[in-house]
Design a protein around this motif. Structure first.
Motif, PDB file in Angstrom:
ATOM      1  N   ALA A  14       0.836  -1.196   0.000  1.00  0.00           N
ATOM      2  CA  ALA A  14       0.000   0.000   0.000  1.00  0.00           C
ATOM      3  C   ALA A  14       0.872   1.249   0.000  1.00  0.00           C
ATOM      4  CB  ALA A  14      -0.924  -0.014   1.208  1.00  0.00           C
ATOM      5  N   THR A  15       0.298   2.313  -0.510  1.00  0.00           N
ATOM      6  CA  THR A  15       0.990   3.601  -0.619  1.00  0.00           C
ATOM      7  C   THR A  15       0.204   4.656   0.169  1.00  0.00           C
ATOM      8  OG1 THR A  15      -0.284   4.231  -2.560  1.00  0.00           O
ATOM      9  CG2 THR A  15       1.776   3.007  -2.953  1.00  0.00           C
ATOM     10  N   LYS A  16       0.732   5.854   0.216  1.00  0.00           N
ATOM     11  CA  LYS A  16       0.006   6.967   0.832  1.00  0.00           C
ATOM     12  C   LYS A  16      -1.320   7.173   0.107  1.00  0.00           C
ATOM     13  CE  LYS A  16       0.300  11.894   2.005  1.00  0.00           C
ATOM     14  NZ  LYS A  16      -1.121  12.068   1.779  1.00  0.00           N
ATOM     15  N   GLU A  17      -1.326   7.021  -1.217  1.00  0.00           N
ATOM     16  CA  GLU A  17      -2.555   7.183  -2.000  1.00  0.00           C
ATOM     17  C   GLU A  17      -3.624   6.173  -1.570  1.00  0.00           C
ATOM     18  OE1 GLU A  17      -4.082   7.090  -6.644  1.00  0.00           O
ATOM     19  OE2 GLU A  17      -2.330   5.892  -6.072  1.00  0.00           O
ATOM     20  N   LEU A  21      -7.272   6.882   0.237  1.00  0.00           N
ATOM     21  CA  LEU A  21      -8.542   6.361  -0.267  1.00  0.00           C
ATOM     22  C   LEU A  21      -9.312   5.667   0.857  1.00  0.00           C
ATOM     23  CD1 LEU A  21      -7.407   4.856  -3.684  1.00  0.00           C
ATOM     24  CD2 LEU A  21      -8.909   6.830  -3.378  1.00  0.00           C
ATOM     25  N   CYS A  22      -8.609   4.858   1.645  1.00  0.00           N
ATOM     26  CA  CYS A  22      -9.247   4.146   2.756  1.00  0.00           C
ATOM     27  C   CYS A  22      -9.847   5.123   3.760  1.00  0.00           C
ATOM     28  CB  CYS A  22      -8.242   3.238   3.452  1.00  0.00           C
ATOM     29  SG  CYS A  22      -7.749   1.825   2.455  1.00  0.00           S
ATOM     30  N   HIS A  23      -9.116   6.184   4.073  1.00  0.00           N
ATOM     31  CA  HIS A  23      -9.618   7.174   5.033  1.00  0.00           C
ATOM     32  C   HIS A  23     -10.854   7.896   4.504  1.00  0.00           C
ATOM     33  CE1 HIS A  23      -7.066   6.824   8.466  1.00  0.00           C
ATOM     34  NE2 HIS A  23      -5.979   6.866   7.722  1.00  0.00           N
ATOM     35  N   GLN A  24     -10.909   8.101   3.191  1.00  0.00           N
ATOM     36  CA  GLN A  24     -12.061   8.787   2.614  1.00  0.00           C
ATOM     37  C   GLN A  24     -13.360   7.997   2.780  1.00  0.00           C
ATOM     38  OE1 GLN A  24     -11.542  10.718  -1.291  1.00  0.00           O
ATOM     39  NE2 GLN A  24      -9.337  10.396  -1.010  1.00  0.00           N
ATOM     40  N   VAL A  25     -13.253   6.666   2.889  1.00  0.00           N
ATOM     41  CA  VAL A  25     -14.458   5.831   3.008  1.00  0.00           C
ATOM     42  C   VAL A  25     -14.590   5.182   4.391  1.00  0.00           C
ATOM     43  CG1 VAL A  25     -14.560   5.392   0.521  1.00  0.00           C
ATOM     44  CG2 VAL A  25     -13.345   3.777   2.008  1.00  0.00           C
ATOM     45  N   LYS A  26     -13.744   5.566   5.352  1.00  0.00           N
ATOM     46  CA  LYS A  26     -13.730   4.911   6.668  1.00  0.00           C
ATOM     47  C   LYS A  26     -15.093   4.944   7.344  1.00  0.00           C
ATOM     48  CE  LYS A  26     -11.333   4.619  11.066  1.00  0.00           C
ATOM     49  NZ  LYS A  26     -10.384   5.215  12.000  1.00  0.00           N
ATOM     50  N   HIS A  27     -15.769   6.083   7.329  1.00  0.00           N
ATOM     51  CA  HIS A  27     -17.080   6.182   7.977  1.00  0.00           C
ATOM     52  C   HIS A  27     -18.063   5.173   7.368  1.00  0.00           C
ATOM     53  CE1 HIS A  27     -20.468   7.891  10.093  1.00  0.00           C
ATOM     54  NE2 HIS A  27     -21.117   7.998   8.950  1.00  0.00           N
ATOM     55  N   GLN A  28     -18.061   5.051   6.048  1.00  0.00           N
ATOM     56  CA  GLN A  28     -18.940   4.087   5.371  1.00  0.00           C
ATOM     57  C   GLN A  28     -18.579   2.654   5.756  1.00  0.00           C
ATOM     58  OE1 GLN A  28     -17.870   5.973   1.514  1.00  0.00           O
ATOM     59  NE2 GLN A  28     -19.989   5.504   0.995  1.00  0.00           N
ATOM     60  N   HIS A  68     -11.145  -6.329   3.739  1.00  0.00           N
ATOM     61  CA  HIS A  68     -10.839  -6.005   2.346  1.00  0.00           C
ATOM     62  C   HIS A  68     -11.847  -4.973   1.869  1.00  0.00           C
ATOM     63  CE1 HIS A  68      -8.764 -10.161   1.613  1.00  0.00           C
ATOM     64  NE2 HIS A  68      -8.107  -9.385   2.462  1.00  0.00           N
ATOM     65  N   LEU A  69     -11.341  -3.932   1.227  1.00  0.00           N
ATOM     66  CA  LEU A  69     -12.193  -2.880   0.700  1.00  0.00           C
ATOM     67  C   LEU A  69     -12.113  -2.867  -0.818  1.00  0.00           C
ATOM     68  CD1 LEU A  69     -11.192   0.116   3.014  1.00  0.00           C
ATOM     69  CD2 LEU A  69     -12.886  -1.688   3.427  1.00  0.00           C
ATOM     70  N   GLU A  70     -13.244  -2.664  -1.461  1.00  0.00           N
ATOM     71  CA  GLU A  70     -13.288  -2.412  -2.889  1.00  0.00           C
ATOM     72  C   GLU A  70     -13.734  -0.957  -3.033  1.00  0.00           C
ATOM     73  OE1 GLU A  70     -15.029  -4.363  -6.990  1.00  0.00           O
ATOM     74  OE2 GLU A  70     -15.999  -4.855  -5.099  1.00  0.00           O
ATOM     75  N   ILE A  71     -12.858  -0.141  -3.613  1.00  0.00           N
ATOM     76  CA  ILE A  71     -13.098   1.293  -3.747  1.00  0.00           C
ATOM     77  C   ILE A  71     -12.989   1.676  -5.218  1.00  0.00           C
ATOM     78  CG2 ILE A  71     -12.232   3.598  -3.151  1.00  0.00           C
ATOM     79  CD1 ILE A  71     -11.142   2.359  -0.544  1.00  0.00           C
ATOM     80  N   PHE A  72     -13.907   2.526  -5.665  1.00  0.00           N
ATOM     81  CA  PHE A  72     -13.863   3.041  -7.036  1.00  0.00           C
ATOM     82  C   PHE A  72     -13.554   4.527  -6.997  1.00  0.00           C
ATOM     83  CE2 PHE A  72     -15.975   5.160 -10.619  1.00  0.00           C
ATOM     84  CZ  PHE A  72     -15.281   4.555 -11.672  1.00  0.00           C
ATOM     85  N   ARG A  73     -12.597   4.941  -7.838  1.00  0.00           N
ATOM     86  CA  ARG A  73     -12.307   6.368  -8.002  1.00  0.00           C
ATOM     87  C   ARG A  73     -12.569   6.733  -9.460  1.00  0.00           C
ATOM     88  NH1 ARG A  73      -6.495   7.894  -6.818  1.00  0.00           N
ATOM     89  NH2 ARG A  73      -6.235   6.996  -8.869  1.00  0.00           N
ATOM     90  N   LYS A  81     -14.703  11.375  -8.023  1.00  0.00           N
ATOM     91  CA  LYS A  81     -15.355  10.943  -6.780  1.00  0.00           C
ATOM     92  C   LYS A  81     -14.859   9.562  -6.345  1.00  0.00           C
ATOM     93  CE  LYS A  81     -19.810  10.040  -4.686  1.00  0.00           C
ATOM     94  NZ  LYS A  81     -21.207   9.800  -4.869  1.00  0.00           N
ATOM     95  N   VAL A  82     -14.646   9.425  -5.042  1.00  0.00           N
ATOM     96  CA  VAL A  82     -14.222   8.156  -4.444  1.00  0.00           C
ATOM     97  C   VAL A  82     -15.431   7.535  -3.766  1.00  0.00           C
ATOM     98  CG1 VAL A  82     -12.763   7.116  -2.662  1.00  0.00           C
ATOM     99  CG2 VAL A  82     -11.856   8.946  -4.118  1.00  0.00           C
ATOM    100  N   SER A  83     -15.698   6.253  -4.062  1.00  0.00           N
ATOM    101  CA  SER A  83     -16.848   5.594  -3.436  1.00  0.00           C
ATOM    102  C   SER A  83     -16.504   4.172  -3.031  1.00  0.00           C
ATOM    103  CB  SER A  83     -18.058   5.613  -4.371  1.00  0.00           C
ATOM    104  OG  SER A  83     -17.739   5.034  -5.607  1.00  0.00           O
ATOM    105  N   LEU A  84     -17.090   3.755  -1.919  1.00  0.00           N
ATOM    106  CA  LEU A  84     -16.926   2.398  -1.414  1.00  0.00           C
ATOM    107  C   LEU A  84     -17.885   1.489  -2.169  1.00  0.00           C
ATOM    108  CD1 LEU A  84     -15.683   0.511   0.767  1.00  0.00           C
ATOM    109  CD2 LEU A  84     -17.664   1.094   2.178  1.00  0.00           C
TER     110      LEU A  84
END
Length: 99
Positions: A14-17, A21-28, A68-73, A81-84
């Motif tokens: 994993a990278t900073k990017e 992304l993970c932090h952007q969807v953490k609440h969800q 495991h997260l599946e995220i779409f950017r 937009k970033v979405s879980l």
């Protein structure tokens, strides 16, 4: 690393990017899993270029526990937009990174 259109790239660290992304969807993620994560660190990921980018990310959430997260950017021209998309709970360090 070159991205392959239509297929997932090999799994890499994993990278900073990916952490961002993970932090952007953490609440969800917490809402879907019913848990509040103190530890929440992306460790591995793979990505797939489509009409944007799909990310499959292994996240360490404490002890021997992973999710495991599946995220779409979306593409920048479509707003970026970033979405879980999906969450897979009760994973381990050795669980295959797939949905």
């Amino acid at each position: 690393m070159d991205q392959v259109v239509g297929g997932y790239n090999p799994i890499t660290d994993a990278t900073k990017e990916t952490q961002d992304l993970c932090h952007q969807v953490k609440h969800q993620v917490e809402k879907k899993t019913g848990a509040n994560y103190v530890e929440y660190k992306a460790v591995k990921y793979k990505s797939q270029v489509v009409a944007g980018t799909n990310f499959l990310i292994k996240v360490h959430v404490g002890g021997a526990n992973y999710i495991h997260l599946e995220i779409f950017r979306a593409l920048p021209c479509n707003g970026g937009k970033v979405s879980l998309t999906n969450v897979k709970a009760r994973q381990t360090k050795d669980s295959p990174l797939e949905f």
